[in-house]
Write a protein that holds these residues in place. Structure first.
Motif, PDB file in Angstrom:
ATOM      1  N   ASN A 233       0.727   3.034  -3.273  1.00  0.00           N
ATOM      2  CA  ASN A 233      -0.404   3.946  -3.504  1.00  0.00           C
ATOM      3  C   ASN A 233      -0.207   5.263  -2.831  1.00  0.00           C
ATOM      4  O   ASN A 233      -0.597   6.298  -3.344  1.00  0.00           O
ATOM      5  N   ARG A 234       0.324   5.178  -1.610  1.00  0.00           N
ATOM      6  CA  ARG A 234       0.502   6.417  -0.868  1.00  0.00           C
ATOM      7  C   ARG A 234       1.462   7.325  -1.633  1.00  0.00           C
ATOM      8  O   ARG A 234       1.296   8.542  -1.664  1.00  0.00           O
TER       9      ARG A 234
ATOM     10  N   GLY B  35     -14.738  -2.524  -0.069  1.00  0.00           N
ATOM     11  CA  GLY B  35     -13.357  -2.203   0.245  1.00  0.00           C
ATOM     12  C   GLY B  35     -13.091  -2.399   1.733  1.00  0.00           C
ATOM     13  O   GLY B  35     -13.944  -2.072   2.551  1.00  0.00           O
ATOM     14  N   ILE B  36     -11.915  -2.944   2.055  1.00  0.00           N
ATOM     15  CA  ILE B  36     -11.623  -3.201   3.473  1.00  0.00           C
ATOM     16  C   ILE B  36     -10.320  -2.536   3.894  1.00  0.00           C
ATOM     17  O   ILE B  36      -9.455  -2.230   3.072  1.00  0.00           O
ATOM     18  N   TYR B  37     -10.186  -2.385   5.176  1.00  0.00           N
ATOM     19  CA  TYR B  37      -9.096  -1.600   5.739  1.00  0.00           C
ATOM     20  C   TYR B  37      -8.942  -2.053   7.192  1.00  0.00           C
ATOM     21  O   TYR B  37      -9.912  -2.015   7.964  1.00  0.00           O
TER      22      TYR B  37
ATOM     23  N   TYR C   4      -0.842  -1.315  -9.294  1.00  0.00           N
ATOM     24  CA  TYR C   4       0.069  -0.413  -8.582  1.00  0.00           C
ATOM     25  C   TYR C   4       1.209   0.070  -9.459  1.00  0.00           C
ATOM     26  O   TYR C   4       1.611   1.216  -9.420  1.00  0.00           O
TER      27      TYR C   4
ATOM     28  N   VAL D 136     -12.431  -6.291  -1.200  1.00  0.00           N
ATOM     29  CA  VAL D 136     -11.379  -5.675  -2.020  1.00  0.00           C
ATOM     30  C   VAL D 136     -10.309  -5.145  -1.082  1.00  0.00           C
ATOM     31  O   VAL D 136     -10.527  -4.184  -0.340  1.00  0.00           O
ATOM     32  N   CYS D 137      -9.169  -5.802  -1.124  1.00  0.00           N
ATOM     33  CA  CYS D 137      -8.088  -5.511  -0.180  1.00  0.00           C
ATOM     34  C   CYS D 137      -6.939  -4.793  -0.872  1.00  0.00           C
ATOM     35  O   CYS D 137      -6.293  -3.936  -0.288  1.00  0.00           O
ATOM     36  N   GLY D 138      -6.690  -5.140  -2.122  1.00  0.00           N
ATOM     37  CA  GLY D 138      -5.578  -4.523  -2.844  1.00  0.00           C
ATOM     38  C   GLY D 138      -5.781  -4.661  -4.337  1.00  0.00           C
ATOM     39  O   GLY D 138      -6.605  -5.442  -4.802  1.00  0.00           O
ATOM     40  N   VAL D 139      -5.044  -3.865  -5.082  1.00  0.00           N
ATOM     41  CA  VAL D 139      -5.110  -3.925  -6.546  1.00  0.00           C
ATOM     42  C   VAL D 139      -3.687  -3.940  -7.076  1.00  0.00           C
ATOM     43  O   VAL D 139      -3.295  -3.090  -7.859  1.00  0.00           O
TER      44      VAL D 139
ATOM     45  N   TYR E  48       0.815  -1.218   0.000  1.00  0.00           N
ATOM     46  CA  TYR E  48       0.000   0.000   0.000  1.00  0.00           C
ATOM     47  C   TYR E  48       0.849   1.269   0.000  1.00  0.00           C
ATOM     48  O   TYR E  48       0.378   2.332  -0.378  1.00  0.00           O
TER      49      TYR E  48
ATOM     50  N   ARG F 157      -0.470   8.606  -4.693  1.00  0.00           N
ATOM     51  CA  ARG F 157      -1.559   9.524  -4.334  1.00  0.00           C
ATOM     52  C   ARG F 157      -1.068  10.773  -3.607  1.00  0.00           C
ATOM     53  O   ARG F 157      -1.865  11.596  -3.189  1.00  0.00           O
TER      54      ARG F 157
END
Lengths: 326, 326
Positions: free
Chosen positions: B36-37, B265-267, B242, B235-238, B33, B40
């Motif tokens: 993504n950070r 989506g989960i977190y 990336y 949905v945990c990741g894509v 992740y 983004r």
């Protein structure tokens, strides 16, 4: 498209020992989902609109009057609603999984209401909004195809739940209807706003909590981009895809993850059996109290079913599309 | 990619009246992740991996030892896990919204477990599977990136819930690991099955009830096409998106409607506060009883953080990727 249909005259055979019920149909429901059924092979070429019943024919929700019954559950004179067909008369064989609901004629609603606001359209709107989206007071709700049979009800129900509601539609007349007659807080013509993401940003500066999706495609993408954390999307239809005019949605799944969005497909019959009584009571009261406006768009005669169906895909119809039979 | 990172030496300033806690980090969590950070803008160029703490630096989950504390909540010698940073030492300022959890050293688990199976990876797998997907005994579960830190746990947890579990991964060694060590019912190498829809049809002749999605893209499309009615997708990741290597998913929303699929989506942090104690107790027992295998992939030294991170995107790592500091 109209030329793709054929209306045939066929003979209905009902006999007193058949266990079957003969229903004279009075109003037929005209819904976009039939287009999918055709594309997916649930409705095949050769299935016709019949002046009388003989399978194969196109099955659809309808309201009618029992004219002959070989079932103890139904009697001649009963008004019924259920999955019948695009035809003047339907032979219906009741079973534990196939039932018609008896229409409460004493409720003094027009018969047509029982296949629209008090039938599958209403149940889809009610179940989809309240069971799936669970609106809280003050939440921001976006409805696409908001002048359609389901969208118009979703918006009105969401207003009754204390939400801020914006709808989109494809003509100025529809946008005016949403704002002036159905009580939407705001509405816009998506055809005049090609940048849907920016349009939604303007209409929802604080983001969207609930999106009731009747169209799919770019509208779904734009809504996801503007959704808040824990946003909910009820997926009811993808009319932008039905005719191949629009492209499929390419949702940003990172948005779905980071905002923990829930996207869920809905279907009236998931809610119908267990929530029908509740739904019927609530909506009946709302209609009687003038809190829900019922918009119907009625064509006359079986011959006009093909034209009525085509109207759904050309943006011509407003509210619930019906065909009234003679 | 490694060249995109810079390791800097900087001076940490802790003072007894700062309210801050100085943590010597022992294990750093290396997670996709972060990519993504970076994309983004949550991690910006100029934020560095530091040999000591000074913002801006790259924030990440880690486990460490308190070496000095100006907070009544923490004392020197406490072992803690929380959102610290890719650095040797972190200055942490406790607040109602920023807390480290104290690690139970008496539990005799390796310290590293507290940022993997007993940390965010475990919580993501546990919360995503049990709270979002709600597996029932006998249901069919598909896990992508199944040899990753989260996927491997999801599959094992789903087996413990009595499900039939198939995973996919990108090498034969990983596929063998899933089947031989992690107890998956079956597993396949997606690189050898370019037609993912057909592959899933073979592995799930009766359809998929739950899909735990770590990759997105075509795998998500293929899973949706093979899902059963009322299927659930966490949905945990894509990860396929990336690095821009894969294309985005174009899900068939008609499938979502007709099968009433839920995509959510989960977190981990949604579940962490309210379910952490339950989660920790359950997983601890499962580990002690040998019901859950813990797979870790450990690199040594802060200098190797960039290489460890890159491994996540080149298919090299297996299980939880960590960096052990000196």
């Amino acid at each position: 498209m109209e030329a793709d249909f054929e209306v045939k005259e066929q003979t209905t055979r009902w006999s007193p020992d058949s266990g079957e019920v003969l229903v004279k149909n009075l109003y037929l429901s005209i819904d976009p989902y039939q287009h999918n059924r055709m594309k997916r092979g649930a409705v095949l070429p050769g299935q016709v609109i019949t002046h009388n019943n003989l399978s194969p024919r196109i099955v659809s929700y309808a309201v009618g009057e029992v004219v002959a019954s070989a079932s103890p559950e139904y009697a001649a004179g009963d008004m019924v609603a259920g999955v019948l067909g695009w035809e003047d008369y339907t032979l219906f064989k009741p079973s534990p999984t196939a039932r018609m609901s008896k229409v409460d004629a004493s409720a003094s609603f027009p018969l047509s209401y029982h296949i629209g606001v008090l039938g599958t359209s209403g149940m889809t709107a009610y179940g989809g909004l309240f069971e799936v989206c669970k609106p809280a007071k003050g939440e921001k709700v976006f409805v696409s195809a908001a002048a359609g049979s389901i969208g118009g009800l979703v918006g009105q129900f969401a207003k009754l739940a204390g939400c801020y509601v914006v709808g989109c539609a494809g003509t100025k007349a529809k946008v005016d209807l949403l704002k002036d007659k159905l009580g939407f807080d705001d509405a816009f013509n998506y055809k005049e706003d090609p940048d849907l993401k920016s349009a939604l940003k303007r209409y929802f500066p604080d983001g969207i909590d609930i999106y009731f999706d009747n169209v799919g495609g770019e509208m779904l993408e734009a809504a996801l981009a503007n959704m808040n954390i824990y946003g909910r999307v009820a997926v009811c239809g993808v009319i932008s895809e039905y005719t191949g005019a629009g492209r499929r949605a390419v949702p940003d799944m990172l948005d779905v993850i980071y905002k923990r969005i829930t996207i869920r497909g809905i279907y009236a019959w998931d809610f119908m059996p267990k929530r029908f009584a509740e739904f019927y009571g609530v909506i009946s009261d709302w209609i009687r109290q003038g809190k829900v406006q019922v918009i119907e768009d009625v064509s006359d005669g079986l011959e006009n079913v093909p034209a009525a169906f085509v109207e759904l895909f050309t943006g011509q119809n407003v509210g619930k599309k019906l065909v009234k039979l003679a």
